[in-house]
Design a protein around this motif. Structure first.
Motif, short mmCIF file in Angstrom:
data_model
loop_
_atom_site.label_atom_id
_atom_site.label_comp_id
_atom_site.label_asym_id
_atom_site.label_seq_id
_atom_site.Cartn_x
_atom_site.Cartn_y
_atom_site.Cartn_z
N LYS A 1 35.94 34.74 35.72
CA LYS A 1 35.48 35.65 36.67
C LYS A 1 35.15 34.60 37.94
CE LYS A 1 33.23 38.58 33.52
NZ LYS A 1 32.13 39.44 32.87
N ALA B 1 39.62 41.62 39.62
CA ALA B 1 38.81 40.60 39.89
C ALA B 1 39.11 39.83 41.27
CB ALA B 1 38.17 39.53 38.98
N ILE B 2 40.35 39.52 41.53
CA ILE B 2 40.87 38.93 42.52
C ILE B 2 41.51 39.86 43.58
CG2 ILE B 2 41.11 36.67 41.40
CD1 ILE B 2 44.19 37.39 41.19
N ASP C 1 40.84 41.30 46.06
CA ASP C 1 40.28 41.26 47.62
C ASP C 1 40.73 39.86 48.04
OD1 ASP C 1 39.03 43.69 47.56
OD2 ASP C 1 37.07 42.81 46.80
N SER C 2 40.98 38.79 47.28
CA SER C 2 40.96 37.50 47.65
C SER C 2 42.55 36.97 47.41
CB SER C 2 40.04 36.40 46.83
OG SER C 2 40.78 36.39 45.54
N CYS C 3 43.24 37.96 46.76
CA CYS C 3 44.80 37.47 46.69
C CYS C 3 45.74 37.68 47.81
CB CYS C 3 45.39 38.40 45.42
SG CYS C 3 45.78 40.01 45.85
N ASP D 1 38.80 32.74 42.10
CA ASP D 1 39.28 33.73 43.18
C ASP D 1 40.95 33.21 43.16
OD1 ASP D 1 39.79 31.23 44.45
OD2 ASP D 1 38.22 31.90 46.19
N TRP D 2 41.76 33.98 43.79
CA TRP D 2 43.30 33.62 43.92
C TRP D 2 43.53 32.35 44.44
CZ3 TRP D 2 47.57 34.44 41.70
CH2 TRP D 2 48.60 33.94 42.15
N LYS D 3 42.97 31.81 45.27
CA LYS D 3 43.20 30.52 45.80
C LYS D 3 42.76 29.40 44.67
CE LYS D 3 41.84 26.97 49.50
NZ LYS D 3 41.08 26.95 50.71
N GLN D 4 41.89 29.45 43.84
CA GLN D 4 41.63 28.70 42.80
C GLN D 4 42.77 28.77 41.65
OE1 GLN D 4 37.51 30.08 42.20
NE2 GLN D 4 36.75 27.97 42.97
N ARG D 5 42.91 30.22 41.56
CA ARG D 5 44.23 30.21 40.42
C ARG D 5 45.49 29.75 40.85
NH1 ARG D 5 42.70 36.21 37.44
NH2 ARG D 5 40.51 36.04 37.72
#
Length: 686
Positions: free
Chosen positions: A460, A601-602, A604-606, A463-467
């Motif tokens: 949770k 969950a991502i 918005d950030s992906c 975010d996408w950058k971290q993934r």
């Protein structure tokens, strides 16, 4: 305290596992390994020079033919027309140094190739399935032409009189220098045509395509200059008589220099003072100019922009770099706070140096790929360990100024080595065992401090950058295991629960209990003991016990889909069909609805195109046939080079279903598998 523990962990690892690096070696060979023969020193109209023949200059000094490079890990199919110095009679291989390449920026992609001279005077390279590479085409048909390789190393196309004498030279290889300047070759410019003569370094010591460094003649300054991407790093100083200001008189006394300056051209040429001697000026990939038959001429690789000795030029410096800072080439292992990589295969080692120099946090660099392209950088405080065996070569930042940190580091290494020397090998064994026990204890401690990637609460927070950073990190780790360790490691149980995240969310691959070690020439293995976790196993491994690096690629593809979707593969069931996550992803992809796979969950950030590219590459990784899957190096390249077109994925092997797999391998040892993420295995000798 934790930082010290991690540094000690790295120290122990590097001392006990120095084999985790593969030194790279390559050689160039004639295209045809058998039956090569000489066709004299000339090509006449209607003649062809194919891959089984070469021409040799009259006195046997140089040879011209087709060559390709053999790599230690793979055989390249890129072929070049090249001029090579003939080796001495006592050497095994007949060819020695390459001094010229035909169309070095356009390698030929196969061995079905010929050099032809037609009856109209056109000299060209003809390749099967490709466009011809024209070396010379006359403005109008020219009869009575001959192409000859001279003992100077110059390959000329000449028009001859009826009595065989030369009427005029139509084309010559000396007008298109590579990285080697032979006596009689020119540096400068021909004013009427605008043609320039300059040396250009190879991209790397193994790849002859033009690199960033150039040696030129400056007619206004009456001097030689070395540039990198057009910026002057070194000058010879004005030529006065037989000497240059910044070149040792001991060196210049070996040559006679010829300067031409008129309305036709401005040029520099050298010849040997002693005609019985031979010379070959070479511009290296780091900016060193040296005579391969004599001494160093210039050292632009010593020029950092703050020093003006030896012809170096003053350049604008980063605020963090100071007088005395240099990069030392060392052989061993580096323990540093962090490292990063640039996977751009158009970068050579001199590019890596420039990037590291301009990054204030960078303390060391080396090449990333086995062919010496790409860059790897280290940042933070560091310790250097001269390792046993054949450790890698690394350029490490050092200073002529005294530094307590550097002195302490070097001192600790020397003291450590002296202990080994004084005690002897037998007395060292108990110390090694003790350190290994400490290493294992620290490892357990660190593992308990980390969080597994599959942890629901952790996901949770990502975010996408971290993934995407995690995906890159895992890929880098797998590339190291598959490609850069001396003994290739197949993990065989790559899954979310075996990826640990530290406090900065950096991924660490763990649990090597099921790993197998391959020799470098070993491609695959077979076992009757199927170990690992179903859902992550490749079809050929789950059904037949065959595993290879492509088995790990399959597992990585599944893992990447899990990271994108936030869902586990072996617990997934669609509402209507008993498909796993791989099958669900394939269905969505076929419908053009791949974005529906993304974890809400991502959402918005992906980055949409980046997510879809990850899904696309994942589907390439989980293809049914192992031969169709990319390698981990290919995977990382495809993920990080967004302009590279992706091949269409084939239908993955998901239709078998988990139950079918279980039924088909029921005759296997049932206590060696897991269905819920828990890996169970027997002890199995490597």
């Amino acid at each position: 305290m934790d930082t010290n523990v991690v540094q000690f962990f790295k120290l122990v690892f590097l001392l006990f596992f120095p084999c985790m690096w593969t030194p790279h070696d390559a050689q160039w060979v004639h295209v045809s390994s058998t039956g090569i023969s000489s066709a004299g020193d000339s090509i006449n109209p209607g003649d062809t020079l194919n891959s089984s023949t070469y021409i040799v200059s009259e006195k046997g000094t140089f040879a011209l033919g087709f060559f390709h490079r053999i790599d230690s890990t793979t055989t390249t199919t890129e072929t070049y027309l090249a001029i090579s110095e003939m080796a001495e009679a006592d050497q095994i291989l007949p060819f020695n140094l390459f001094v010229w390449f035909g169309s070095r920026d356009r390698p030929i992609v196969n061995n079905s190739v010929m050099l032809t001279l037609d009856n109209n005077g056109t000299l060209k390279i003809v390749q099967k399935g490709g466009d011809p590479i024209v070396l010379y085409s006359p403005p109008q048909p020219t009869k009575n032409t001959v192409a000859t390789l001279l003992d100077s190393g110059n390959f000329i196309l000449k028009e001859v009189q009826s009595n065989g004498s030369i009427k005029r030279v139509l084309w010559q290889s000396f007008d298109y220098p590579a990285d080697t300047l032979l006596p009689g070759m020119k540096l400068g410019v021909r004013h009427k045509t605008g043609q320039t003569w300059s040396l250009t370094s190879w991209l790397t010591d193994e790849i002859p395509v033009p690199g960033p460094l150039a040696l030129e003649w400056d007619p206004k300054g009456y001097q030689l200059i070395i540039k990198q991407y057009g910026v002057i790093y070194w000058t010879s100083g004005v030529l006065r008589g037989k000497t240059f200001k910044n070149i040792s008189p001991e060196v210049t006394s070996m040559y006679d220099f010829i300067i031409v300056s008129n309305e036709d051209e401005d040029s520099f040429t050298y010849v040997n003072s002693n005609q019985s001697q031979r010379s070959e000026w070479l511009l290296t990939t780091m900016g060193q100019l040296k005579d391969l038959k004599g001494q160093d001429i210039a050292r632009a690789d010593y020029c950092y922009g703050y020093n003006t000795n030896g012809g170096c030029q003053r350049l604008k410096q980063p605020v963090c770099r100071h007088h005395g800072d240099i990069f030392d080439l060392r052989t061993g292992f580096l323990v540093a706070g962090d490292f990063s990589a640039n996977y751009d295969s158009s970068l050579g080692i001199s590019d890596c140096r420039a990037i590291c120099w301009n990054n204030c946090g960078c303390v060391a660099f080396t090449s990333w790929f086995p062919n010496d392209t790409g860059c790897r950088f280290w940042t933070g405080k560091w310790q250097f360990l001269p390792g046993p065996g054949e450790p890698p070569s690394i350029f490490v930042l050092s200073s002529n100024d005294s530094s307590p940190f550097l002195n302490g580091t070097e001192g600790s290494v020397k003291s450590f080595k002296s202990v080994i020397h004084r005690r002897g090998t037998k007395k060292w064994i108990p110390i090694a065992i003790s350190l290994l026990v400490i290493f294992l204890c620290i490892l357990c401690y660190l593992l308990r401090r980390k969080v597994a990637l599959e942890d629901h609460n952790t996901s949770k927070l990502l975010d996408w950058k971290q993934r995407f950073k995690i995906i890159e990190g895992i890929a880098q780790g797998m590339i190291y295991l598959h490609k850069y360790s001396r003994l290739r490691v197949i993990h065989r149980d790559l899954k979310a629960s075996n990826i640990l995240l530290d406090e900065s969310m950096n991924p660490k691959i763990s649990d090597f209990g099921l790993a197998r070690i391959f020799e470098q020439n070993e491609l695959a293995a077979n076992t009757s003991r199927i170990v690992g976790t179903y859902g992550y196993m490749s079809p050929e491994y789950a059904m037949k016990g065959v595993f290879s690096i492509k088995s790990d690629v399959y597992s990585f593809g599944v893992l990447m889909l899990e990271i994108v979707s936030g869902r586990r593969n072996n617990s997934f069931q669609h509402v209507d069909d008993a498909l796993n996550l791989v099958g669900y992803a394939w269905d969505l992809w076929q419908k053009g609805e791949g974005i529906e796979l993304v974890d809400p969950a991502i959402s918005d950030s992906c980055v949409k195109y980046q997510v879809l590219r990850c899904i696309h590459v994942s589907l390439l990784c989980v293809e049914d046939g192992a031969i169709d899957r990319p390698t981990m190096s290919d995977v990382l390249f495809l993920l990080t080079n967004e302009s590279m077109p992706l091949p269409l994925p084939k239908k993955p092997a998901f239709s078998i279903g988990r139950k079918a797999i279980e039924a088909n391998i029921s005759y296997k040892e049932s206590n060696n598998h897991s269905l819920n993420g828990l890996s169970i295995s027997e002890m199995d000798a490597r």
